[in-house]
Write a protein that holds these residues in place. Structure first.
Motif, short mmCIF file in Angstrom:
data_model
loop_
_atom_site.label_atom_id
_atom_site.label_comp_id
_atom_site.label_asym_id
_atom_site.label_seq_id
_atom_site.Cartn_x
_atom_site.Cartn_y
_atom_site.Cartn_z
N ALA A 15 6.60 2.39 -0.75
CA ALA A 15 6.80 3.54 -0.37
C ALA A 15 8.55 3.97 0.01
CB ALA A 15 6.22 3.94 0.92
N SER A 65 10.75 6.88 8.65
CA SER A 65 10.36 7.61 7.89
C SER A 65 9.22 6.78 6.68
CB SER A 65 11.61 9.00 7.05
OG SER A 65 10.65 9.49 6.08
N ASN A 69 5.97 7.20 5.70
CA ASN A 69 5.20 7.73 4.27
C ASN A 69 3.91 6.73 3.81
OD1 ASN A 69 7.33 9.57 4.19
ND2 ASN A 69 8.67 8.72 3.02
N ASN A 73 0.76 8.61 3.22
CA ASN A 73 1.05 9.20 2.14
C ASN A 73 0.24 8.11 1.42
OD1 ASN A 73 2.35 11.83 3.38
ND2 ASN A 73 4.20 10.81 2.27
#
Length: 131
Positions: A15, A65, A69, A73
């Protein structure tokens, strides 16, 4: 007719997050990036938490972050993540002038930079997921 989906720029077990227009020189930001490169994410977060550098707070937010992610995600396990890459690039440079003695002036450069952090999952699960 919709547009075709763009291919991923990172691998299946990675990521990425990119922080642009950071108001610090790339040379100073690279010192912080070097301190977290190659570390497990929990160790890197601790390193940034107790760093005396001003920019470490923003880099810590970017790393959070990247971890989010990876978890939300890309369905990666956050316990098996490490900072695979952390690199710095140059941004714009604001040019300002300051008044000096005898009617002269001098140039002040206010550089911007950007940082990209890639976290990667390691372990047997990652090898199966990538294959």
């Amino acid at each position: 007719m919709s547009q075709t989906k763009n291919p991923r720029r990172v691998e299946a077990n990675e990521a990425r997050v990119k922080l642009v227009s950071v108001r610090i020189s790339p040379r100073k930001l690279n010192l912080v990036a070097q301190s977290i490169r190659g570390l497990k994410v929990q160790r890197a977060l601790n390193e940034l938490e107790f760093s005396h550098k001003r920019i470490a707070k923003d880099v810590r937010k970017a790393l959070y972050s990247a971890i989010s992610n990876a978890e939300n995600n890309h369905n990666l396990d956050i316990d098996n993540l490490f900072v695979a890459q952390a690199y710095v690039g140059k941004g714009i440079v604001m040019k300002r002038f300051a008044s000096r003695a005898r009617g002269r002036s001098s140039r002040i450069l206010k550089p911007f930079s950007e940082i990209t952090i890639v976290v990667r999952e390691f372990g047997a699960e990652a090898a199966k997921g990538a294959a």
